[in-house]
Design an enzyme around this catalytic site. Sequence first.
Site, PDB file in Angstrom:
ATOM      1  N   TYR A 197       0.835  -1.208   0.000  1.00 12.44           N
ATOM      2  CA  TYR A 197       0.000   0.000   0.000  1.00 12.44           C
ATOM      3  C   TYR A 197       0.866   1.251   0.000  1.00 12.44           C
ATOM      4  CZ  TYR A 197      -3.816   3.186   0.869  1.00 12.44           C
ATOM      5  OH  TYR A 197      -4.722   4.197   0.730  1.00 12.44           O
ATOM      6  N   PHE A 234      -6.550  22.823 -23.995  1.00 11.25           N
ATOM      7  CA  PHE A 234      -6.837  21.400 -24.142  1.00 11.25           C
ATOM      8  C   PHE A 234      -8.080  21.102 -23.318  1.00 11.25           C
ATOM      9  CE2 PHE A 234      -6.688  16.905 -23.130  1.00 11.25           C
ATOM     10  CZ  PHE A 234      -6.690  16.394 -24.415  1.00 11.25           C
ATOM     11  N   THR A 235      -8.883  20.166 -23.787  1.00 10.77           N
ATOM     12  CA  THR A 235     -10.216  19.939 -23.203  1.00 10.77           C
ATOM     13  C   THR A 235     -10.175  19.759 -21.684  1.00 10.77           C
ATOM     14  OG1 THR A 235      -9.966  17.607 -23.747  1.00 10.77           O
ATOM     15  CG2 THR A 235     -11.173  18.975 -25.316  1.00 10.77           C
ATOM     16  N   ASP A 244       2.460  21.221 -19.813  1.00  9.73           N
ATOM     17  CA  ASP A 244       1.698  20.003 -20.071  1.00  9.73           C
ATOM     18  C   ASP A 244       2.658  19.126 -20.870  1.00  9.73           C
ATOM     19  OD1 ASP A 244       0.176  17.946 -21.072  1.00  9.73           O
ATOM     20  OD2 ASP A 244      -1.597  19.181 -21.384  1.00  9.73           O
ATOM     21  N   LYS A 300       0.245   8.766 -23.117  1.00 11.97           N
ATOM     22  CA  LYS A 300       0.685   9.230 -24.448  1.00 11.97           C
ATOM     23  C   LYS A 300       2.166   8.848 -24.621  1.00 11.97           C
ATOM     24  CE  LYS A 300      -3.364  11.180 -23.986  1.00 11.97           C
ATOM     25  NZ  LYS A 300      -3.611  12.562 -23.714  1.00 11.97           N
ATOM     26  N   ARG A 323     -12.421  17.166 -33.769  1.00 12.52           N
ATOM     27  CA  ARG A 323     -11.811  18.248 -33.019  1.00 12.52           C
ATOM     28  C   ARG A 323     -12.303  19.543 -33.646  1.00 12.52           C
ATOM     29  NH1 ARG A 323     -11.335  16.654 -28.330  1.00 12.52           N
ATOM     30  NH2 ARG A 323      -9.497  15.603 -27.592  1.00 12.52           N
ATOM     31  N   PHE A 364     -18.164  16.283 -26.150  1.00 12.10           N
ATOM     32  CA  PHE A 364     -17.787  15.456 -27.303  1.00 12.10           C
ATOM     33  C   PHE A 364     -17.746  13.965 -26.981  1.00 12.10           C
ATOM     34  CE2 PHE A 364     -13.373  14.665 -26.024  1.00 12.10           C
ATOM     35  CZ  PHE A 364     -13.173  15.679 -25.101  1.00 12.10           C
TER      36      PHE A 364
HETATM   37  C1  LIG Z   1      -4.554  13.392 -22.968  1.00 13.19           C
HETATM   38  C2  LIG Z   1      -4.113  14.735 -22.603  1.00 13.19           C
HETATM   39  C3  LIG Z   1      -4.351  15.250 -21.329  1.00 13.19           C
HETATM   40  C4  LIG Z   1      -5.174  14.520 -20.281  1.00 13.19           C
HETATM   41  O1  LIG Z   1      -4.627  13.310 -19.939  1.00 13.19           O
HETATM   42  P1  LIG Z   1      -5.513  12.034 -19.572  1.00 13.19           P
HETATM   43  O2  LIG Z   1      -4.505  10.987 -19.258  1.00 13.19           O
HETATM   44  O3  LIG Z   1      -6.360  11.704 -20.753  1.00 13.19           O
HETATM   45  O4  LIG Z   1      -6.350  12.396 -18.382  1.00 13.19           O
HETATM   46  C5  LIG Z   1      -3.864  16.507 -21.050  1.00 13.19           C
HETATM   47  N1  LIG Z   1      -3.189  17.231 -21.959  1.00 13.19           N
HETATM   48  C6  LIG Z   1      -2.951  16.765 -23.193  1.00 13.19           C
HETATM   49  C7  LIG Z   1      -2.182  17.591 -24.166  1.00 13.19           C
HETATM   50  C8  LIG Z   1      -3.399  15.510 -23.562  1.00 13.19           C
HETATM   51  O5  LIG Z   1      -3.178  15.068 -24.802  1.00 13.19           O
END
Ligand SMILES: *Cc1c(COP(=O)(O)O)cnc(C)c1O
Length: 458
Positions: A74, A126-127, A217, A260, A384, A450
Amino acid sequence: MVTKRSWAEPFKIKMVEPLRMTTREEREKALVEAGFNTFLLRSDDVYIDLLTDSGTSAMSDSQWAGMMLGDEAYAGSRNFFNLEAAVQKHYGYKHLVPTHQGRGAEHLLSSILIKPGDVVPGNMYFTTTRAHQERAGGAFVDIIIDQAHDPSALLPFKGNVDLAKLEAVITRVGAKKIPYVSIAATVNMAGGQPISMANLKAVRELTQRHGIRVFLDATRAMENAWFIQQREASHANKSMAEILLEMCSYSDGCTMSGKKDLLVNIGGFLALNDWDVFEEARNLVVLFEGLHTYGGLAGRDLEAMARGISEAIREDHMRARIGQVEYVGDRLIELGIPVVRPIGGHAVFLDARAFYPQLEQLQFPAQTLAAELYLDSGLRTMERGVVSAGRDKDGHNHLPKLELVRLTFPRRVYTQAHCDVTVESVQAVWENRASVRGLEMIYEPKHLRFFQARFKRL
Ligand SMILES: *Cc1c(COP(=O)(O)O)cnc(C)c1O
Protein backbone atom coordinates in the site's frame (compact mmCIF):
# COMPACT_ATOMS: atom_id res chain seq x y z
CA MET A 1 24.52 0.07 -55.27
CA VAL A 2 22.08 1.07 -52.54
CA THR A 3 22.52 4.76 -51.83
CA LYS A 4 19.60 5.35 -49.51
CA ARG A 5 18.01 2.80 -47.27
CA SER A 6 14.58 3.32 -45.73
CA TRP A 7 14.14 2.95 -42.00
CA ALA A 8 11.79 0.53 -40.31
CA GLU A 9 10.27 0.10 -36.88
CA PRO A 10 12.92 -0.65 -34.22
CA PHE A 11 10.98 -3.68 -32.95
CA LYS A 12 9.38 -6.89 -34.13
CA ILE A 13 5.95 -8.21 -33.20
CA LYS A 14 5.71 -10.97 -30.59
CA MET A 15 1.97 -11.07 -29.88
CA VAL A 16 -1.01 -10.20 -32.08
CA GLU A 17 -4.63 -9.23 -31.55
CA PRO A 18 -7.03 -10.21 -34.36
CA LEU A 19 -9.12 -7.46 -35.98
CA ARG A 20 -12.70 -7.81 -37.19
CA MET A 21 -13.83 -6.54 -40.58
CA THR A 22 -17.46 -5.43 -40.78
CA THR A 23 -19.86 -4.88 -43.67
CA ARG A 24 -21.18 -1.45 -44.58
CA GLU A 25 -24.66 -2.49 -43.33
CA GLU A 26 -23.21 -3.46 -39.95
CA ARG A 27 -21.38 -0.16 -39.73
CA GLU A 28 -24.46 1.86 -40.67
CA LYS A 29 -26.36 0.16 -37.84
CA ALA A 30 -23.53 0.60 -35.35
CA LEU A 31 -23.16 4.28 -36.23
CA VAL A 32 -26.86 5.04 -35.75
CA GLU A 33 -26.77 3.21 -32.41
CA ALA A 34 -23.76 5.30 -31.44
CA GLY A 35 -25.58 8.54 -32.22
CA PHE A 36 -22.98 9.36 -34.93
CA ASN A 37 -20.39 9.77 -32.19
CA THR A 38 -17.27 7.65 -32.67
CA PHE A 39 -16.72 7.68 -28.88
CA LEU A 40 -19.94 5.70 -28.50
CA LEU A 41 -18.99 2.89 -30.89
CA ARG A 42 -18.04 -0.48 -29.50
CA SER A 43 -14.43 -1.20 -30.30
CA ASP A 44 -15.47 -4.64 -31.60
CA ASP A 45 -17.18 -2.80 -34.45
CA VAL A 46 -14.00 -0.87 -35.33
CA TYR A 47 -11.38 -2.04 -37.82
CA ILE A 48 -8.49 0.43 -37.56
CA ASP A 49 -8.78 2.48 -34.39
CA LEU A 50 -7.26 5.95 -34.73
CA LEU A 51 -9.54 7.51 -32.13
CA THR A 52 -6.70 8.39 -29.85
CA ASP A 53 -3.12 7.62 -28.93
CA SER A 54 -4.13 7.71 -25.27
CA GLY A 55 -3.47 4.49 -23.44
CA THR A 56 -3.59 2.58 -26.73
CA SER A 57 0.11 1.98 -27.27
CA ALA A 58 1.69 -1.46 -27.29
CA MET A 59 3.93 -2.15 -24.32
CA SER A 60 7.30 -3.80 -24.78
CA ASP A 61 8.39 -7.17 -23.43
CA SER A 62 10.42 -5.28 -20.84
CA GLN A 63 7.37 -3.34 -19.69
CA TRP A 64 5.31 -6.54 -19.44
CA ALA A 65 8.13 -8.14 -17.48
CA GLY A 66 8.08 -5.09 -15.21
CA MET A 67 4.37 -5.68 -14.59
CA MET A 68 5.32 -8.97 -12.97
CA LEU A 69 7.65 -7.09 -10.65
CA GLY A 70 4.85 -4.92 -9.28
CA ASP A 71 5.30 -4.31 -5.57
CA GLU A 72 1.71 -3.98 -4.46
CA ALA A 73 2.48 -2.71 -0.97
CA TYR A 74 0.00 0.00 0.00
CA ALA A 75 2.76 2.41 0.92
CA GLY A 76 6.31 2.95 -0.31
CA SER A 77 6.18 0.53 -3.25
CA ARG A 78 9.58 0.05 -4.85
CA ASN A 79 8.00 0.81 -8.22
CA PHE A 80 7.18 4.32 -7.01
CA PHE A 81 10.86 4.92 -6.33
CA ASN A 82 11.78 3.56 -9.76
CA LEU A 83 9.31 5.97 -11.33
CA GLU A 84 10.52 8.85 -9.19
CA ALA A 85 14.11 8.20 -10.26
CA ALA A 86 13.12 8.02 -13.94
CA VAL A 87 11.16 11.30 -13.72
CA GLN A 88 14.03 13.05 -11.94
CA LYS A 89 16.54 11.76 -14.49
CA HIS A 90 14.61 12.58 -17.65
CA TYR A 91 12.32 15.47 -16.71
CA GLY A 92 14.54 16.94 -14.03
CA TYR A 93 11.84 17.88 -11.50
CA LYS A 94 12.46 17.20 -7.84
CA HIS A 95 9.12 15.92 -6.58
CA LEU A 96 6.65 13.41 -7.96
CA VAL A 97 2.97 12.79 -7.25
CA PRO A 98 1.61 9.89 -9.29
CA THR A 99 -1.99 10.14 -10.51
CA HIS A 100 -4.28 7.73 -12.33
CA GLN A 101 -3.89 9.76 -15.54
CA GLY A 102 -3.21 13.27 -16.78
CA ARG A 103 -6.45 14.90 -15.68
CA GLY A 104 -5.85 13.69 -12.12
CA ALA A 105 -2.68 15.81 -12.11
CA GLU A 106 -4.53 18.73 -13.72
CA HIS A 107 -7.17 18.51 -11.02
CA LEU A 108 -4.55 18.69 -8.25
CA LEU A 109 -2.60 21.55 -9.81
CA SER A 110 -5.69 23.62 -10.68
CA SER A 111 -7.22 23.12 -7.22
CA ILE A 112 -4.02 24.20 -5.48
CA LEU A 113 -2.97 27.20 -7.54
CA ILE A 114 -6.09 28.70 -9.14
CA LYS A 115 -8.47 30.97 -7.21
CA PRO A 116 -11.84 32.23 -8.47
CA GLY A 117 -11.27 35.20 -10.77
CA ASP A 118 -7.79 34.08 -11.82
CA VAL A 119 -6.63 33.95 -15.41
CA VAL A 120 -4.54 31.13 -16.89
CA PRO A 121 -2.85 31.97 -20.20
CA GLY A 122 -1.97 28.98 -22.37
CA ASN A 123 -0.81 28.08 -25.89
CA MET A 124 -4.23 26.89 -27.05
CA TYR A 125 -6.65 25.10 -24.78
CA PHE A 126 -6.84 21.40 -24.14
CA THR A 127 -10.22 19.94 -23.20
CA THR A 128 -9.49 18.46 -19.76
CA THR A 129 -6.89 21.09 -18.88
CA ARG A 130 -9.24 23.99 -19.48
CA ALA A 131 -12.15 22.18 -17.82
CA HIS A 132 -10.14 21.85 -14.61
CA GLN A 133 -8.91 25.44 -14.78
CA GLU A 134 -12.49 26.66 -15.15
CA ARG A 135 -13.80 24.34 -12.46
CA ALA A 136 -11.30 25.91 -10.05
CA GLY A 137 -12.71 29.35 -10.94
CA GLY A 138 -10.10 30.42 -13.48
CA ALA A 139 -10.51 31.67 -17.02
CA PHE A 140 -8.33 30.35 -19.81
CA VAL A 141 -6.83 32.89 -22.24
CA ASP A 142 -5.28 31.75 -25.51
CA ILE A 143 -1.80 33.17 -26.15
CA ILE A 144 -0.72 30.95 -29.03
CA ILE A 145 0.53 32.59 -32.23
CA ASP A 146 -2.24 33.41 -34.73
CA GLN A 147 -0.85 31.06 -37.37
CA ALA A 148 -1.61 28.08 -35.12
CA HIS A 149 -5.26 28.57 -36.08
CA ASP A 150 -4.44 28.45 -39.79
CA PRO A 151 -4.31 24.83 -41.00
CA SER A 152 -2.11 25.66 -43.97
CA ALA A 153 0.48 27.97 -42.38
CA LEU A 154 3.77 26.14 -42.86
CA LEU A 155 5.77 27.02 -39.76
CA PRO A 156 8.20 24.73 -37.94
CA PHE A 157 6.92 25.74 -34.48
CA LYS A 158 3.21 26.40 -34.68
CA GLY A 159 2.86 25.74 -30.95
CA ASN A 160 4.77 28.91 -30.04
CA VAL A 161 3.46 31.49 -27.63
CA ASP A 162 2.84 34.98 -28.98
CA LEU A 163 4.87 36.89 -26.41
CA ALA A 164 3.04 40.13 -27.14
CA LYS A 165 -0.28 38.42 -26.35
CA LEU A 166 1.16 37.09 -23.10
CA GLU A 167 2.52 40.49 -22.15
CA ALA A 168 -0.85 42.08 -22.95
CA VAL A 169 -2.68 39.63 -20.66
CA ILE A 170 -0.25 40.37 -17.83
CA THR A 171 -0.74 44.11 -18.31
CA ARG A 172 -4.52 43.77 -18.51
CA VAL A 173 -5.18 41.57 -15.46
CA GLY A 174 -1.97 41.99 -13.44
CA ALA A 175 0.54 39.30 -12.48
CA LYS A 176 -1.24 38.60 -9.18
CA LYS A 177 -4.25 37.23 -11.04
CA ILE A 178 -2.11 34.79 -13.04
CA PRO A 179 -1.22 31.75 -10.92
CA TYR A 180 0.77 30.21 -13.75
CA VAL A 181 1.15 30.08 -17.50
CA SER A 182 0.16 26.72 -18.93
CA ILE A 183 2.42 25.59 -21.77
CA ALA A 184 1.63 22.53 -23.86
CA ALA A 185 4.39 20.74 -25.71
CA THR A 186 3.38 19.61 -28.29
CA VAL A 187 0.06 21.40 -28.79
CA ASN A 188 -2.55 18.73 -29.33
CA MET A 189 -5.41 21.01 -30.41
CA ALA A 190 -3.24 22.85 -32.95
CA GLY A 191 -2.47 19.56 -34.64
CA GLY A 192 0.36 18.16 -32.54
CA GLN A 193 2.53 21.21 -33.26
CA PRO A 194 5.73 21.83 -31.29
CA ILE A 195 6.96 24.86 -29.39
CA SER A 196 10.57 25.93 -29.96
CA MET A 197 13.23 25.99 -27.27
CA ALA A 198 13.86 29.68 -27.95
CA ASN A 199 10.18 30.47 -27.41
CA LEU A 200 9.98 28.38 -24.24
CA LYS A 201 13.00 30.19 -22.89
CA ALA A 202 11.53 33.58 -23.78
CA VAL A 203 8.27 32.68 -22.01
CA ARG A 204 10.30 31.76 -18.94
CA GLU A 205 12.21 35.05 -19.04
CA LEU A 206 9.08 37.14 -19.48
CA THR A 207 7.11 35.39 -16.73
CA GLN A 208 10.06 35.41 -14.34
CA ARG A 209 10.21 39.19 -14.55
CA HIS A 210 6.63 39.23 -13.26
CA GLY A 211 7.05 36.42 -10.74
CA ILE A 212 4.64 34.11 -12.59
CA ARG A 213 5.10 30.35 -12.61
CA VAL A 214 5.16 28.20 -15.73
CA PHE A 215 3.70 24.71 -15.81
CA LEU A 216 4.28 22.40 -18.72
CA ASP A 217 1.70 20.00 -20.07
CA ALA A 218 4.41 17.43 -20.77
CA THR A 219 2.06 14.79 -22.15
CA ARG A 220 3.88 14.78 -25.50
CA ALA A 221 7.02 16.70 -24.52
CA MET A 222 9.25 13.93 -25.84
CA GLU A 223 7.70 14.32 -29.27
CA ASN A 224 8.32 18.05 -28.93
CA ALA A 225 11.96 17.33 -28.06
CA TRP A 226 12.28 15.36 -31.30
CA PHE A 227 10.93 18.28 -33.34
CA ILE A 228 13.34 20.69 -31.63
CA GLN A 229 16.23 18.40 -32.55
CA GLN A 230 15.04 18.15 -36.15
CA ARG A 231 14.03 21.78 -36.71
CA GLU A 232 15.89 24.13 -34.38
CA ALA A 233 19.45 24.58 -35.60
CA SER A 234 20.81 25.44 -32.16
CA HIS A 235 19.80 21.98 -30.92
CA ALA A 236 20.55 19.78 -33.94
CA ASN A 237 23.48 18.15 -32.17
CA LYS A 238 21.81 17.61 -28.82
CA SER A 239 20.22 14.34 -27.77
CA MET A 240 16.48 14.13 -27.20
CA ALA A 241 17.22 13.47 -23.54
CA GLU A 242 19.27 16.66 -23.23
CA ILE A 243 16.58 18.63 -25.02
CA LEU A 244 13.79 17.33 -22.78
CA LEU A 245 15.75 18.29 -19.66
CA GLU A 246 16.36 21.77 -20.99
CA MET A 247 12.67 22.20 -21.91
CA CYS A 248 11.59 21.23 -18.40
CA SER A 249 14.19 23.54 -16.85
CA TYR A 250 12.16 26.51 -18.14
CA SER A 251 9.18 25.48 -16.02
CA ASP A 252 8.29 24.91 -12.39
CA GLY A 253 6.72 21.55 -12.96
CA CYS A 254 4.48 19.56 -15.25
CA THR A 255 1.27 17.65 -15.50
CA MET A 256 1.66 14.42 -17.40
CA SER A 257 -0.53 11.85 -19.04
CA GLY A 258 1.63 8.72 -19.18
CA LYS A 259 -0.93 7.29 -21.58
CA LYS A 260 0.69 9.23 -24.45
CA ASP A 261 4.50 9.57 -24.63
CA LEU A 262 5.18 6.97 -21.96
CA LEU A 263 3.82 3.87 -23.69
CA VAL A 264 1.46 2.71 -20.96
CA ASN A 265 -2.24 1.94 -20.89
CA ILE A 266 -2.88 3.92 -17.72
CA GLY A 267 -0.97 6.40 -15.55
CA GLY A 268 0.09 9.98 -15.10
CA PHE A 269 1.78 12.32 -12.69
CA LEU A 270 2.31 15.78 -11.36
CA ALA A 271 5.99 16.66 -11.02
CA LEU A 272 7.31 19.88 -9.55
CA ASN A 273 10.15 21.68 -7.86
CA ASP A 274 8.36 23.86 -5.32
CA TRP A 275 8.17 22.14 -1.94
CA ASP A 276 5.05 24.01 -0.78
CA VAL A 277 3.00 23.13 -3.83
CA PHE A 278 4.27 19.56 -3.64
CA GLU A 279 3.21 19.30 -0.02
CA GLU A 280 -0.30 20.44 -0.84
CA ALA A 281 -0.50 18.11 -3.82
CA ARG A 282 0.63 15.21 -1.65
CA ASN A 283 -2.17 16.09 0.74
CA LEU A 284 -4.85 16.41 -1.90
CA VAL A 285 -3.87 13.29 -3.84
CA VAL A 286 -4.85 11.20 -0.82
CA LEU A 287 -8.35 12.60 -1.10
CA PHE A 288 -8.86 12.13 -4.82
CA GLU A 289 -6.52 9.46 -6.17
CA GLY A 290 -4.84 7.40 -3.45
CA LEU A 291 -1.79 7.49 -1.22
CA HIS A 292 1.03 9.72 -2.52
CA THR A 293 3.20 6.73 -3.46
CA TYR A 294 0.59 5.15 -5.75
CA GLY A 295 -1.87 7.87 -6.79
CA GLY A 296 -4.60 5.55 -8.00
CA LEU A 297 -2.24 3.16 -9.78
CA ALA A 298 -1.13 -0.38 -9.04
CA GLY A 299 2.58 -0.91 -8.38
CA ARG A 300 2.81 -2.72 -11.71
CA ASP A 301 1.43 0.33 -13.53
CA LEU A 302 4.08 2.54 -11.91
CA GLU A 303 6.77 0.11 -13.06
CA ALA A 304 5.47 -0.01 -16.64
CA MET A 305 5.49 3.79 -16.74
CA ALA A 306 9.02 4.00 -15.29
CA ARG A 307 10.25 1.63 -18.00
CA GLY A 308 8.21 3.46 -20.62
CA ILE A 309 10.13 6.67 -19.90
CA SER A 310 13.45 5.13 -20.85
CA GLU A 311 12.00 3.53 -23.99
CA ALA A 312 10.15 6.63 -25.18
CA ILE A 313 13.21 8.89 -24.93
CA ARG A 314 15.07 6.69 -27.44
CA GLU A 315 15.57 8.36 -30.79
CA ASP A 316 15.00 5.22 -32.88
CA HIS A 317 11.61 4.86 -31.21
CA MET A 318 10.65 8.46 -31.87
CA ARG A 319 11.85 8.39 -35.47
CA ALA A 320 9.51 5.44 -36.15
CA ARG A 321 6.62 6.92 -34.17
CA ILE A 322 6.67 10.31 -35.84
CA GLY A 323 7.80 8.77 -39.13
CA GLN A 324 4.61 6.71 -39.31
CA VAL A 325 2.43 9.77 -38.81
CA GLU A 326 4.42 11.66 -41.45
CA TYR A 327 4.09 8.75 -43.87
CA VAL A 328 0.29 8.93 -43.76
CA GLY A 329 0.28 12.74 -43.83
CA ASP A 330 2.62 12.93 -46.82
CA ARG A 331 0.55 10.45 -48.81
CA LEU A 332 -2.63 12.45 -48.15
CA ILE A 333 -0.87 15.66 -49.20
CA GLU A 334 0.25 13.95 -52.43
CA LEU A 335 -3.41 13.12 -53.09
CA GLY A 336 -4.37 16.78 -52.65
CA ILE A 337 -6.40 16.09 -49.50
CA PRO A 338 -6.57 19.08 -47.10
CA VAL A 339 -4.69 18.40 -43.87
CA VAL A 340 -3.17 20.57 -41.16
CA ARG A 341 0.42 21.34 -42.08
CA PRO A 342 3.07 20.68 -41.13
CA ILE A 343 2.13 17.15 -40.07
CA GLY A 344 2.19 16.98 -36.28
CA GLY A 345 3.69 14.47 -33.91
CA HIS A 346 0.87 12.18 -32.93
CA ALA A 347 -1.79 12.63 -35.54
CA VAL A 348 -2.84 13.72 -38.99
CA PHE A 349 -5.65 16.29 -38.86
CA LEU A 350 -8.08 16.52 -41.77
CA ASP A 351 -9.52 19.93 -42.49
CA ALA A 352 -13.25 19.18 -42.41
CA ARG A 353 -14.29 22.67 -43.53
CA ALA A 354 -12.41 22.06 -46.78
CA PHE A 355 -14.11 18.66 -47.19
CA TYR A 356 -17.60 20.08 -46.65
CA PRO A 357 -17.85 23.76 -47.57
CA GLN A 358 -21.61 23.16 -47.95
CA LEU A 359 -21.99 22.75 -44.15
CA GLU A 360 -22.43 25.47 -41.52
CA GLN A 361 -20.26 25.05 -38.43
CA LEU A 362 -23.31 24.04 -36.37
CA GLN A 363 -24.04 21.30 -38.87
CA PHE A 364 -20.85 19.80 -37.45
CA PRO A 365 -18.56 19.24 -40.45
CA ALA A 366 -15.86 17.44 -38.44
CA GLN A 367 -18.33 15.21 -36.61
CA THR A 368 -19.82 14.39 -40.02
CA LEU A 369 -16.45 13.56 -41.54
CA ALA A 370 -15.58 11.22 -38.66
CA ALA A 371 -18.91 9.43 -39.22
CA GLU A 372 -18.28 9.11 -42.98
CA LEU A 373 -14.82 7.61 -42.43
CA TYR A 374 -16.24 5.01 -40.10
CA LEU A 375 -18.98 4.12 -42.59
CA ASP A 376 -16.48 3.76 -45.41
CA SER A 377 -14.02 1.36 -43.82
CA GLY A 378 -14.55 0.92 -40.09
CA LEU A 379 -11.82 3.49 -39.47
CA ARG A 380 -12.41 5.25 -36.16
CA THR A 381 -11.26 8.88 -35.80
CA MET A 382 -12.24 11.82 -33.61
CA GLU A 383 -13.86 15.22 -34.02
CA ARG A 384 -11.81 18.25 -33.02
CA GLY A 385 -14.09 21.15 -33.81
CA VAL A 386 -17.14 22.85 -32.39
CA VAL A 387 -18.34 19.77 -30.53
CA SER A 388 -15.01 19.37 -28.69
CA ALA A 389 -14.81 23.11 -28.03
CA GLY A 390 -18.03 23.04 -25.98
CA ARG A 391 -19.75 26.10 -24.53
CA ASP A 392 -18.53 29.08 -22.53
CA LYS A 393 -19.88 29.84 -19.06
CA ASP A 394 -22.72 31.89 -20.55
CA GLY A 395 -23.86 28.93 -22.59
CA HIS A 396 -22.65 30.11 -25.98
CA ASN A 397 -20.89 27.63 -28.25
CA HIS A 398 -17.15 28.19 -28.48
CA LEU A 399 -16.72 28.52 -32.27
CA PRO A 400 -13.15 27.41 -33.04
CA LYS A 401 -11.63 28.43 -36.36
CA LEU A 402 -10.57 24.86 -36.96
CA GLU A 403 -12.98 22.03 -37.76
CA LEU A 404 -10.68 19.04 -37.73
CA VAL A 405 -10.85 15.28 -37.73
CA ARG A 406 -7.95 13.66 -35.98
CA LEU A 407 -6.36 10.43 -37.16
CA THR A 408 -4.32 9.58 -34.09
CA PHE A 409 -1.71 6.88 -34.17
CA PRO A 410 -1.23 4.55 -31.25
CA ARG A 411 2.46 3.85 -30.72
CA ARG A 412 3.90 0.55 -31.97
CA VAL A 413 0.45 -0.83 -32.87
CA TYR A 414 -0.33 -0.55 -36.58
CA THR A 415 1.71 -1.56 -39.61
CA GLN A 416 2.43 0.30 -42.81
CA ALA A 417 -0.30 -1.75 -44.55
CA HIS A 418 -2.82 -0.44 -42.01
CA CYS A 419 -1.56 3.03 -42.88
CA ASP A 420 -2.16 2.38 -46.58
CA VAL A 421 -5.75 1.24 -45.93
CA THR A 422 -6.28 4.39 -43.88
CA VAL A 423 -5.09 6.59 -46.73
CA GLU A 424 -7.33 4.74 -49.22
CA SER A 425 -10.37 5.23 -46.98
CA VAL A 426 -9.74 8.97 -46.53
CA GLN A 427 -9.37 9.22 -50.30
CA ALA A 428 -12.71 7.47 -50.89
CA VAL A 429 -14.50 9.80 -48.48
CA TRP A 430 -12.82 12.82 -50.07
CA GLU A 431 -14.07 11.75 -53.50
CA ASN A 432 -17.65 11.42 -52.20
CA ARG A 433 -17.65 14.72 -50.33
CA ALA A 434 -20.08 16.71 -52.48
CA SER A 435 -23.27 14.82 -51.59
CA VAL A 436 -22.73 14.77 -47.82
CA ARG A 437 -25.18 16.49 -45.48
CA GLY A 438 -24.48 17.43 -41.89
CA LEU A 439 -25.72 16.40 -38.48
CA GLU A 440 -28.00 17.74 -35.78
CA MET A 441 -27.13 17.38 -32.08
CA ILE A 442 -29.96 15.61 -30.27
CA TYR A 443 -28.31 15.06 -26.87
CA GLU A 444 -25.76 17.31 -25.22
CA PRO A 445 -24.10 16.44 -21.91
CA LYS A 446 -22.93 19.21 -19.61
CA HIS A 447 -19.20 18.45 -19.34
CA LEU A 448 -16.80 17.58 -22.17
CA ARG A 449 -19.75 17.02 -24.46
CA PHE A 450 -17.79 15.46 -27.30
CA PHE A 451 -17.44 12.21 -25.36
CA GLN A 452 -21.16 11.48 -25.06
CA ALA A 453 -23.13 13.81 -27.36
CA ARG A 454 -25.56 12.18 -29.81
CA PHE A 455 -26.48 13.24 -33.33
CA LYS A 456 -28.77 12.40 -36.20
CA ARG A 457 -28.50 13.01 -39.93
CA LEU A 458 -30.03 16.20 -41.27
C1 LIG B 1 -4.55 13.39 -22.97
C2 LIG B 1 -4.11 14.74 -22.60
C3 LIG B 1 -4.35 15.25 -21.33
C4 LIG B 1 -5.17 14.52 -20.28
O1 LIG B 1 -4.63 13.31 -19.94
P1 LIG B 1 -5.51 12.03 -19.57
O2 LIG B 1 -4.50 10.99 -19.26
O3 LIG B 1 -6.36 11.70 -20.75
O4 LIG B 1 -6.35 12.40 -18.38
C5 LIG B 1 -3.86 16.51 -21.05
N1 LIG B 1 -3.19 17.23 -21.96
C6 LIG B 1 -2.95 16.76 -23.19
C7 LIG B 1 -2.18 17.59 -24.17
C8 LIG B 1 -3.40 15.51 -23.56
O5 LIG B 1 -3.18 15.07 -24.80
